[in-house]
Design an enzyme around this catalytic site. Structure first.
Site, PDB file in Angstrom:
ATOM      1  N   LYS A  83      -7.016 -10.061   2.570  1.00 30.28           N
ATOM      2  CA  LYS A  83      -6.273  -9.352   3.613  1.00 30.28           C
ATOM      3  C   LYS A  83      -6.985  -9.618   4.937  1.00 30.28           C
ATOM      4  O   LYS A  83      -8.225  -9.616   4.982  1.00 30.28           O
ATOM      5  CB  LYS A  83      -6.267  -7.852   3.286  1.00 30.28           C
ATOM      6  CG  LYS A  83      -5.445  -6.991   4.229  1.00 30.28           C
ATOM      7  CD  LYS A  83      -5.444  -5.538   3.765  1.00 30.28           C
ATOM      8  CE  LYS A  83      -4.554  -4.657   4.609  1.00 30.28           C
ATOM      9  NZ  LYS A  83      -4.502  -3.253   4.113  1.00 30.28           N
ATOM     10  N   SER A 158       0.139  -1.320   3.743  1.00 28.51           N
ATOM     11  CA  SER A 158      -0.102  -2.359   4.722  1.00 28.51           C
ATOM     12  C   SER A 158      -0.556  -3.697   4.128  1.00 28.51           C
ATOM     13  O   SER A 158      -0.519  -4.713   4.817  1.00 28.51           O
ATOM     14  CB  SER A 158      -1.158  -1.896   5.711  1.00 28.51           C
ATOM     15  OG  SER A 158      -2.391  -1.678   5.055  1.00 28.51           O
ATOM     16  N   SER A 182      -2.146   1.736   0.759  1.00 30.73           N
ATOM     17  CA  SER A 182      -1.834   0.362   1.146  1.00 30.73           C
ATOM     18  C   SER A 182      -2.119  -0.734   0.122  1.00 30.73           C
ATOM     19  O   SER A 182      -1.736  -1.884   0.357  1.00 30.73           O
ATOM     20  CB  SER A 182      -2.545   0.009   2.444  1.00 30.73           C
ATOM     21  OG  SER A 182      -1.823   0.523   3.518  1.00 30.73           O
TER      22      SER A 182
HETATM   23  N1  GLN Z   1       0.902   3.879   5.119  1.00 34.09           N
HETATM   24  C1  GLN Z   1      -0.253   4.636   5.441  1.00 34.09           C
HETATM   25  C2  GLN Z   1      -0.499   4.580   6.922  1.00 34.09           C
HETATM   26  O1  GLN Z   1       0.315   4.082   7.604  1.00 34.09           O
HETATM   27  C3  GLN Z   1      -1.434   4.124   4.679  1.00 34.09           C
HETATM   28  C4  GLN Z   1      -1.939   2.865   5.213  1.00 34.09           C
HETATM   29  C5  GLN Z   1      -3.126   2.342   4.462  1.00 34.09           C
HETATM   30  O2  GLN Z   1      -3.396   2.724   3.324  1.00 34.09           O
HETATM   31  N2  GLN Z   1      -3.866   1.475   5.110  1.00 34.09           N
HETATM   32  O3  GLN Z   1      -1.472   5.037   7.421  1.00 34.09           O
END
Ligand code: GLN
Length: 491
Positions: A83, A158, A182
């Site tokens: 990532k 994400s 994410s």
């Molecule tokens: N979707 C969540 C957010 O927008 C979690 C994102 C994540 O786990 N990095 O913060």
């Protein structure tokens, strides 16, 4: 050497490891085959921000020499992608943001370093929501990622690039990070296997920080065995991350293969309330029945403060983000506005130009909840509720070994569907966020389909219960084929 590209990309990481050991193909063969897929069939998915073809071939050649000399490590010659939130020395590290679109990291994240030291070959850096803020991969400065199961749909986020790349068989494994879901939510939406370990199990050193008390690195793979192989290499104390745990790392691979007979599975009633798409509930219940048929028992557990987890997260995470992201000022690294008239103008325009709308929304929310007048009402209150949520989990884990339920409330949704409504987007993590607030390990594994789209089964364990999760997942995968299904055109 022998094998054609198709049979190579179809294999799991453990399958490839065995093939390399038997000299059925070389790491260079494998690397070339996957690079061709990434730039060919995989290109329309937009799963990558950077492909490191030359570096990968160099690493693959070195791996082949090691394999030939009989000095292979745990991952020698095996492909991986990271990532684009993990710092990679000499390679662009953008975190999905314009503000880092020219940032070449001078050092490797511990995760990257450990995987490389074990012999893994890095093929590139995957697309992601900007600063990992999002659930659909649409906040990326580099454009959305498409879901290989249907190009009009989001792969989740994400870590959407990592999930899409694994689902489309461009690579067998990818790293991800999980602050609120994410790793697990994109794994669910793409039919892949994802694990977010216990907070502190894996070093955060060299991960671009979002919300430091919640961020944790993990992996997205095609099966639990591959996740166990990688986690064993990544996990462990790191003196460069003061929150990394000193607890010894078990042999996750050796911990697989135990019958689930007697495993106590907790079911949370609220997980099956009105918010859950019935088409998702069905496969999840069927998956629980599969485990019960093997002798696992299910009991209802209560998490009374669960409905407070999303609002709590959306105070704590933005608060930490507003502080972490203050370092992006146009002075030290990353994007810098042209011709600033003074220092304030440099800050304002650099940040104005460099950050996207969602990141700005989080910085503003976070700054507000930390401000003198509102600190007690929001931030302090959220910290207290976080404690209550942790206690709820702790008492649940006095009765059960694992908590199981759906990973996400719906299967993959259309790109553009939720971009105008942040709350709808935030609710996608309703089942995953609790584990982050409590620092617990969580995993998502494919357990069926809803309208032709993958559904994820979510497993949450007690602190440092990764072995229990991985074993439960592996036992389930030994009895089912959902994790083997490939999206059309990517088999
Ligand atoms: N979707 C969540 C957010 O927008 C979690 C994102 C994540 O786990 N990095 O913060």
């Amino acid at each position: 050497m022998g094998q054609d590209a198709e049979s190579l990309h179809g294999r799991t990481l453990c399958g490839l490891r065995d093939g390399l050991a038997r000299r059925e193909f070389s790491s260079v063969d494998l690397t070339e085959a996957l690079l061709e897929r990434i730039s060919g069939v995989g290109a329309p998915l937009n799963a990558f921000i950077t492909v490191t073809a030359e570096l990968a071939l160099q690493q693959a050649r070195a791996a082949d020499r090691l394999l030939a000399s009989g000095k292979a490590g745990a991952l020698t010659g095996l492909p991986i992608v990271h990532k684009d939130l993990f710092c990679t020395r000499g390679v662009l590290t953008t975190c999905g943001s314009r503000i880092l679109d020219n940032f070449v990291s001078p050092y490797d994240a511990t995760v990257v370093e450990r995987l490389a030291a074990a012999g893994a070959v890095m093929l590139g850096k995957t697309n992601m929501d900007e600063f990992a803020m999002g659930s659909s991969n649409e906040t990326s400065y580099f454009g959305p990622v498409r879901n290989p199961w249907n190009a009009a749909l989001s792969p989740g986020g994400s870590s959407g690039g990592s999930a899409a790349a694994v689902a489309a068989r461009l690579v067998p494994a990818a790293t991800g990070t999980d602050t609120g879901g994410s790793i697990r939510q994109p794994a669910a939406l793409t039919g892949t296997t994802g694990i977010k370990p216990t907070y502190g199990r894996v070093s955060r050193y060299g991960m671009v920080a979002f919300a430091s008390s919640l961020d944790q690195a993990g992996v997205i793979t095609r099966c639990a065995e591959d996740a166990a192989l990688l986690l064993g290499v990544m996990a462990g104390f790191d003196p460069r991350d003061s929150t990394s745990a000193e607890a010894p790392v078990p042999d996750y691979l050796a911990g697989l293969g135990k019958p689930v007979k007697g495993l106590r599975i907790g079911i949370v009633r609220q997980h099956f309330d009105a918010g859950l798409d019935p088409a998702v509930a069905g496969p999840v219940r069927d998956a629980l029945a599969v485990l019960e048929a093997q002798g696992a028992t299910t009991v209802e557990v209560d998490l009374p403060n669960l409905d407070l987890s999303v609002p709590t997260y959306y105070v704590v995470a933005p608060a930490e983000a507003s502080s972490n992201l203050s370092r992006f000022d146009g002075v030290r690294y990353g994007h810098r506005a042209d011709n600033p008239k003074d220092l304030l103008d440099l800050y304002c325009r650099t940040r104005g130009e460099g950050f996207g709308a969602e990141v700005k929304r989080r910085i503003m929310t976070g700054t507000y909840v930390l401000s003198a007048g509102y600190y007690d009402a929001y931030y302090l209150k959220a910290q207290k509720v976080r404690q209550l949520i942790s206690r709820d989990f702790a008492s649940a884990f006095e009765q059960v070994d694992v908590i199981a339920g759906p990973t996400a409330p719906t299967p993959a949704f259309a790109l553009g569907d939720k971009t105008d409504d942040p709350i709808q987007m935030y609710l996608n993590d309703i089942y995953t966020i609790g584990a982050n607030l409590a620092g617990l390990p969580g995993m998502s594994i494919p357990c069926g389909f809803a309208g032709g789209l993958p559904v994820g089964l979510h497993l949450v364990g007690a602190h440092f219960g990764e072995s229990t999760l991985l074993n439960c997942a592996q036992q389930y995968q030994a009895l089912t084929d959902w994790h083997r299904a490939a999206p059309e055109g990517y088999a």
